[in-house]
Each structure stands twice: as C-alpha cells, then as structure tokens.
Motif scaffolding. Structure first.
Motif, mmCIF file in Angstrom:
data_model
loop_
_atom_site.group_PDB
_atom_site.id
_atom_site.type_symbol
_atom_site.label_atom_id
_atom_site.label_comp_id
_atom_site.label_asym_id
_atom_site.label_seq_id
_atom_site.Cartn_x
_atom_site.Cartn_y
_atom_site.Cartn_z
ATOM 1 N N SER A 72 8.247 36.131 28.558
ATOM 2 C CA SER A 72 9.126 35.672 29.623
ATOM 3 C C SER A 72 8.368 35.604 30.940
ATOM 4 O O SER A 72 7.350 36.271 31.118
ATOM 5 C CB SER A 72 10.306 36.643 29.747
ATOM 6 O OG SER A 72 11.016 36.429 30.944
ATOM 7 N N VAL A 73 8.877 34.824 31.881
ATOM 8 C CA VAL A 73 8.284 34.757 33.218
ATOM 9 C C VAL A 73 9.095 35.554 34.242
ATOM 10 O O VAL A 73 8.767 35.562 35.421
ATOM 11 C CB VAL A 73 8.153 33.291 33.696
ATOM 12 C CG1 VAL A 73 7.350 32.473 32.700
ATOM 13 C CG2 VAL A 73 9.528 32.659 33.925
ATOM 14 N N SER A 74 10.136 36.248 33.789
ATOM 15 C CA SER A 74 11.075 36.887 34.716
ATOM 16 C C SER A 74 10.423 37.921 35.611
ATOM 17 O O SER A 74 10.745 38.029 36.798
ATOM 18 C CB SER A 74 12.220 37.536 33.935
ATOM 19 O OG SER A 74 12.980 36.568 33.253
ATOM 20 N N LYS A 75 9.518 38.736 35.067
ATOM 21 C CA LYS A 75 8.943 39.830 35.847
ATOM 22 C C LYS A 75 7.861 39.357 36.807
ATOM 23 O O LYS A 75 7.485 40.092 37.718
ATOM 24 C CB LYS A 75 8.352 40.890 34.907
ATOM 25 C CG LYS A 75 9.362 41.610 34.037
ATOM 26 C CD LYS A 75 10.307 42.463 34.869
ATOM 27 C CE LYS A 75 11.115 43.399 33.988
ATOM 28 N NZ LYS A 75 11.974 42.708 33.021
ATOM 29 N N TRP A 76 7.343 38.160 36.622
ATOM 30 C CA TRP A 76 6.225 37.745 37.472
ATOM 31 C C TRP A 76 6.450 36.448 38.227
ATOM 32 O O TRP A 76 5.814 36.217 39.254
ATOM 33 C CB TRP A 76 4.916 37.671 36.671
ATOM 34 C CG TRP A 76 5.003 37.172 35.263
ATOM 35 C CD1 TRP A 76 5.621 37.786 34.202
ATOM 36 C CD2 TRP A 76 4.434 35.984 34.740
ATOM 37 N NE1 TRP A 76 5.482 37.039 33.056
ATOM 38 C CE2 TRP A 76 4.745 35.923 33.350
ATOM 39 C CE3 TRP A 76 3.676 34.956 35.297
ATOM 40 C CZ2 TRP A 76 4.331 34.888 32.532
ATOM 41 C CZ3 TRP A 76 3.261 33.920 34.458
ATOM 42 C CH2 TRP A 76 3.589 33.899 33.101
ATOM 43 N N LEU A 77 7.393 35.611 37.774
ATOM 44 C CA LEU A 77 7.750 34.423 38.547
ATOM 45 C C LEU A 77 9.171 34.497 39.090
ATOM 46 O O LEU A 77 9.504 33.782 40.036
ATOM 47 C CB LEU A 77 7.589 33.158 37.695
ATOM 48 C CG LEU A 77 6.167 32.831 37.219
ATOM 49 C CD1 LEU A 77 6.156 31.517 36.446
ATOM 50 C CD2 LEU A 77 5.190 32.778 38.384
ATOM 51 N N GLY A 78 10.014 35.349 38.490
ATOM 52 C CA GLY A 78 11.363 35.530 39.007
ATOM 53 C C GLY A 78 12.409 35.535 37.910
ATOM 54 O O GLY A 78 12.384 34.659 37.027
ATOM 55 N N PRO A 79 13.349 36.503 37.933
ATOM 56 C CA PRO A 79 14.380 36.588 36.899
ATOM 57 C C PRO A 79 15.267 35.362 36.785
ATOM 58 O O PRO A 79 15.815 35.084 35.717
ATOM 59 C CB PRO A 79 15.189 37.827 37.318
ATOM 60 C CG PRO A 79 14.250 38.634 38.147
ATOM 61 C CD PRO A 79 13.404 37.640 38.871
ATOM 62 N N ASP A 80 15.432 34.615 37.896
ATOM 63 C CA ASP A 80 16.336 33.470 37.846
ATOM 64 C C ASP A 80 15.693 32.238 37.211
ATOM 65 O O ASP A 80 16.379 31.251 36.949
ATOM 66 C CB ASP A 80 16.832 33.131 39.252
ATOM 67 C CG ASP A 80 18.134 32.358 39.229
ATOM 68 O OD1 ASP A 80 18.970 32.621 38.333
ATOM 69 O OD2 ASP A 80 18.330 31.487 40.080
ATOM 70 N N LEU A 81 14.406 32.295 36.969
ATOM 71 C CA LEU A 81 13.762 31.249 36.170
ATOM 72 C C LEU A 81 13.954 31.625 34.707
ATOM 73 O O LEU A 81 13.128 32.291 34.100
ATOM 74 C CB LEU A 81 12.272 31.148 36.511
ATOM 75 C CG LEU A 81 11.924 30.441 37.812
ATOM 76 C CD1 LEU A 81 10.437 30.556 38.106
ATOM 77 C CD2 LEU A 81 12.329 28.966 37.752
ATOM 78 N N ARG A 82 15.050 31.203 34.142
ATOM 79 C CA ARG A 82 15.418 31.648 32.795
ATOM 80 C C ARG A 82 14.589 30.898 31.762
ATOM 81 O O ARG A 82 15.093 30.058 31.006
ATOM 82 C CB ARG A 82 16.914 31.434 32.551
ATOM 83 C CG ARG A 82 17.842 32.065 33.558
ATOM 84 C CD ARG A 82 17.541 33.542 33.747
ATOM 85 N NE ARG A 82 17.653 34.286 32.503
ATOM 86 C CZ ARG A 82 17.075 35.466 32.301
ATOM 87 N NH1 ARG A 82 16.323 36.008 33.239
ATOM 88 N NH2 ARG A 82 17.242 36.076 31.152
ATOM 89 N N VAL A 83 13.307 31.241 31.714
ATOM 90 C CA VAL A 83 12.393 30.575 30.789
ATOM 91 C C VAL A 83 11.523 31.626 30.108
ATOM 92 O O VAL A 83 10.992 32.531 30.776
ATOM 93 C CB VAL A 83 11.484 29.558 31.505
ATOM 94 C CG1 VAL A 83 10.476 28.956 30.528
ATOM 95 C CG2 VAL A 83 12.314 28.455 32.150
ATOM 96 N N ALA A 84 11.395 31.530 28.819
ATOM 97 C CA ALA A 84 10.431 32.313 28.051
ATOM 98 C C ALA A 84 9.864 31.398 26.978
ATOM 99 O O ALA A 84 10.535 30.475 26.498
ATOM 100 C CB ALA A 84 11.080 33.537 27.416
ATOM 101 N N ILE A 85 8.626 31.666 26.607
ATOM 102 C CA ILE A 85 7.970 30.910 25.548
ATOM 103 C C ILE A 85 7.908 31.774 24.297
ATOM 104 O O ILE A 85 7.566 32.965 24.359
ATOM 105 C CB ILE A 85 6.540 30.501 25.968
ATOM 106 C CG1 ILE A 85 6.613 29.555 27.168
ATOM 107 C CG2 ILE A 85 5.811 29.832 24.813
ATOM 108 C CD1 ILE A 85 7.294 28.230 26.877
ATOM 109 N N VAL A 86 8.253 31.190 23.171
ATOM 110 C CA VAL A 86 8.165 31.876 21.886
ATOM 111 C C VAL A 86 7.095 31.194 21.047
ATOM 112 O O VAL A 86 7.166 29.987 20.802
ATOM 113 C CB VAL A 86 9.512 31.846 21.127
ATOM 114 C CG1 VAL A 86 9.362 32.517 19.757
ATOM 115 C CG2 VAL A 86 10.593 32.539 21.935
ATOM 116 N N ALA A 87 6.107 31.963 20.625
ATOM 117 C CA ALA A 87 5.131 31.511 19.642
ATOM 118 C C ALA A 87 5.445 32.225 18.338
ATOM 119 O O ALA A 87 5.921 33.368 18.347
ATOM 120 C CB ALA A 87 3.710 31.829 20.100
ATOM 121 N N GLY A 88 5.195 31.595 17.242
ATOM 122 C CA GLY A 88 5.495 32.236 15.965
ATOM 123 C C GLY A 88 4.985 31.447 14.791
ATOM 124 O O GLY A 88 4.345 30.393 14.951
#
Length: 530
Positions: free
Chosen positions: A375-391
């Motif tokens: 997720s980018v919440s802790k370093w770009l901001g919690p309101d940017l509701r974006v995370a990348i999933v690799a799998g």
C-alpha cells in the motif's frame, strides 16, 4: 455490556469515549459514573488508598443516586467500600439485553441483535444472554438461539462461546467504527498513522485527457511499470499485478479468492487489530503464531502448520504493533518451512514500504499460492486508496475476476496520481527524510525506555510495543496524565499484556516525559508491574 477496567479516581468512563479525564473532585470512582439505568456497575474488588476519602455520585433522571462510595458485586452479593480505593476493577452489565432480543427463528433473533446494535441499545463488548435463558424467554428451543449466536459469530458480530458466554465484538462490522474522542490536551499516541508533515502536500492532479470509460485495463499501464520496477528491485516477482483499494482491501480479496468460511488462518501474535476484525467479518478462524523482534517464531510456525491451516498472513517489516522486521536468517528459516506446504496461501503485507526503516526480506513466492500487498498509505497518504498486489498467476486472476464483477477497478485518477508521485524525484527525497525522521523518533523512545529499564520492541515501523503487567491500569493512568496509548488487548490473542505507542509524531523530548509518567504510573498501588 461487561467491561473490566482498572480506573484511576480521576478517570471517568463514558459510553461514547471509553476513557476520559474527569475532575477528581467530582468523579471520585469510575464505579460511580453510570451511563443509565440499564448499565449497572459490578465492582470486582479494590486496592490501594485514594488521596481523598470523599466520593460523589452522579444522579440520573428517573432513578435514585447511588449510595456514595459503595459498590456491590451483583453476582456474589458482596459490598465493597470504595471511598478509599485508588483503583477499582469495574464490570458493567447491560441489564436490558434480555428485553432487546426477540424472534421465533434463528434469523429473527440474530437480526434483533443487529438492530439493537445499530440503535445503540447494545454496544460493543456487551454480553448476550445465556442460550438457555434466552430460549426460555423467547419460547424457542436452545438450538434456535445457539444457531442465531453462531450466525453472529460467523459474521464477525459476536465472539466467544461456552462458559465464557457470547459477547458483541469490540468492532463489529456494522457501520463505520465510532471515532474515539479524547479530552482536550491529551496527546494521542494511539493511531499508527504517518506524520502529515512527512506526506506529499501538493498532489499532482493527472493531466486532463480523454475520459476513461468502461472496458479499459483495470491497472494503469503507467503505474504497472513503476510498481513493477520497485517490486522487482525488492526481489518480488512482478509478472502478475493488480491495483486494489488499500492494503486490507488487497488482503481481503486474496483471502476470498481461495478460502471459505471456517478456514483457519495463521496470524502474527500480537497482530494488527484490523486484520483480526477482517478475519472475523469473513468468518475465518485466526490461529496465533508468536512473534519476536525478528518476526514469526519458526518453531511456533512449524507447530501451527502441523495443526493445519489454509493461509498465512505476515508482515515482513514494520510489523504492527511490535515493529518487528524479518532479517535474512529468519527469512531463510521461514521460507524453508513454507516451501514444504504447497497447499498454503501466503499473504505478505508490506504496508510501510520505503519508510519502514528496515530492508525488505520477502517471503513472496515461497509457496505455490501467494500474494504480496504493498500500500502507499503510510508513505504517500492514507486517502490515496491504492495498493499494488503481486502474486501467482491464478491468485491475481481470481482477484481481478472478482473485482471486475464488483467495483470494476480502482479509480485511474488515483492510480495516475500515484504514478506521477513515483516519477517525481522530490517524492523520493521526501521519503528519505520521512524514513530518517521516523528512525530518529523510534530510537529516541527506545533509548528513553532503556534508560528506565523498560523492555520494548520496535526496530522498524511507526509503533513500539511495551510489555506491561496491567494494560487497563497503565492505559488509564497515562490518560490521566495526558497520554493516550493503545491497550494491547486489541492486538493480542495469546501473547502477554502490553501497550502500543504510536511514535510517528513523538519527538525525543516528549518521549522522555512519557516514559517518566509510565514509570510513575506503574509504581502506583493497584497497577501490576511487568
């Protein structure tokens, strides 16, 4: 509601706050601050001597004021004189629970519990009536009530069974969680949120272009390229990627892709409380695996794997709440254990990314079915509701398919904003400053604790875990001194008591005062030392 709490005389408990500082002259004992006719105090005992002997009660419309200084154990019928008690353990029982529940079928009984929760007549932590007692009251079979309670547990609304009874969970998935307000002047160290001053302020709005309609790719190609570069540099296979609406959204979607109600999931103990809430809401059973400063214990993980599980959720660094970080040796041990379990789904939650304060030693790919969520919440901001999933291919495909059938995609406005930040050199300069600032604050707290002989965990991340003997007593005592910290019970399953201190904004000079207050609180009569 049955809540056990150790309270300082100057701490008042309110139904919508939890703990709030009150005027000692007016609020002498928590047991005497009652919320209404249906919430009766049950005093389990008292220790210590108060600095004053006078106690005062509050009266409520339509009822008589309680006898000053007198509490009663309603179960044992014993009375205690609380006028000289500095700390008391209080339980509050919702006496109207029997009247609130109704219905002739299991579905109707369960729905009446939900309705009472929504209306506020039942509250998180309230104990539900015993199965047989409620069955007699409603004129139904015990099996009907037991089935209703089972449905509530599967939906994450209730927890417990057997002799301990069934209770409403602390955070049932019914509406947004209520914000816990604090009295003026209290320093809030409960949230693990980042420091707002260390987040990008002027977010770049993506350049205007053709409106995005239906049918395009769910993952922005630009973001996919930048995310793949970062993940690959950290040793994660970025062949298959998806964008989701934050870390927990990614964890939930990955679990839903493979698991079903009742499956057992191995989790860190202590564990991020929101993960436990999520598992409860999904009807999944958490199985605790102890952690130390280097992450999950290999011996305990091996034992837990032997008992059987469908999935494992772990945090490779900045573990919440302990700040643990997996090092190369521990990663090798864990990978060896996981490599022998092809049937296990591995979910790695790297929520802090570049501000974690420790290098990533990933376990992604150690099992056949896996996902790494960043997720980018802790370093770009919690309101940017974006995370990348690799799998692995199958896991990402299932996630994408289910997402397409529902929300469709994460807004490309958000995705392009994140991609723009990734490509801006000033972003990475800010992240370096944030990482070093968090490290300084983390070290400052650790040093002050060590100077006073206090053990603590917190080698990475934004939180520090401090073992204590009496969680409620320490939390209440610190609150009375102007510090709000997290009670460890929210994060623990079987691990020992502790408090969580969020230090993302805590400067070293503040840490010194906090630790001095912690030591003083633990020395008070009635607070058990670690």
């Amino acid at each position: 509601m049955e809540v056990e709490q150790v309270a300082h005389p100057g701490v008042e408990r309110r139904h919508d706050v939890g703990l709030a500082v009150g005027d000692e002259a007016e609020v002498a004992h928590q047991s005497l601050v009652e919320h209404g006719m249906h919430r009766l105090p049950v005093v389990a005992g008292s220790v210590g001597v108060a600095p004053h002997a006078a106690a005062r009660t509050r009266s409520h419309p339509g009822r008589k004021a309680a006898v000053p200084g007198l509490g009663r154990d309603l179960q044992g019928g014993r009375a205690f004189d609380l006028r000289h008690a500095r700390y008391v353990t209080v339980r509050t029982v919702n006496a109207l629970a029997h009247e609130l529940l109704q219905g002739r079928s299991a579905r109707e009984v369960a729905e009446s519990v939900e309705a009472a929760l929504r209306s506020g007549r039942l509250r998180p932590g309230d104990r539900l009536p015993a199965v047989r007692a409620l069955a007699r009251q409603l004129g139904v079979s015990p099996a009907t009530v037991a089935s209703a309670y089972g449905a509530l547990r599967r939906r994450g609304i209730a927890a417990g069974a057997g002799r301990g009874g069934t209770r409403i969970r602390v955070r049932p998935p019914l509406g947004p969680p209520a914000a816990a307000a604090l009295p003026p002047g209290v320093r809030d160290l409960r949230s693990g949120a980042p420091d707002p001053d260390l987040l990008p302020r002027d977010l770049p709005f993506p350049a205007a272009g053709a409106p995005r309609l239906y049918g395009g790719p769910a993952l922005s190609p630009r973001l996919a390229r930048r995310a793949a570069e970062q993940l690959s540099a950290d040793g994660i296979d970025a062949t298959h990627l998806a964008a989701v609406g934050g870390a927990l959204d990614g964890v939930e979607r990955v679990l839903a892709a493979w698991l079903r109600v009742g499956d057992r999931v191995l989790v860190e103990d202590p564990c991020y409380s929101a993960v436990l809430d999520l598992l409860a809401a999904m009807g999944l059973e958490p199985e605790p695996v102890p952690v130390d400063e280097r992450g999950m214990s290999p011996d305990h993980l091996e034992a837990a794997l032997g008992r059987g599980a469908s999935a494992l959720i772990l945090t490779p660094r900045a573990q919440n709440p302990t700040g643990a970080a997996i090092d190369p040796g521990r990663a090798e041990e864990l990978a060896r254990l996981l490599g022998a379990r092809d049937d296990l789904l591995l979910v790695e939650d790297d929520h802090a990314g570049p501000v974690a304060g420790a290098p990533l030693h990933t376990l992604a790919g150690a099992t056949r079915r896996w996902a790494a969520v960043r997720s980018v919440s802790k370093w770009l901001g919690p309101d940017l509701r974006v995370a990348i999933v690799a799998g692995d291919e199958a896991t990402v495909a299932r996630l994408q398919g289910r997402q397409a059938a529902g929300t469709g995609w994460v807004s490309h406005i958000l995705q392009e904003t994140v991609a723009e930040l990734f490509e801006d050199p000033s972003t990475w300069a800010l992240l370096e400053r944030a990482s070093s600032t968090y490290a300084r604050r983390r070290a400052g707290l650790a040093e002050r604790l060590a100077e006073r002989g206090r053990r603590a965990w917190g080698s990475s991340g934004l939180t520090t875990w401090v073992p204590v003997g009496d969680e409620p007593g320490v939390v209440a005592g610190l609150l009375a001194k102007g510090w709000a910290v997290g009670e460890g019970a929210r994060y623990r399953i079987a691990s020992p008591p502790a408090i969580r201190i969020a230090h993302s904004t805590l400067e070293p000079f503040e840490a010194e005062r906090l630790v001095l207050d912690l030591v003083e609180v633990e020395r008070r009569p009635g607070v058990r030392a670690d």
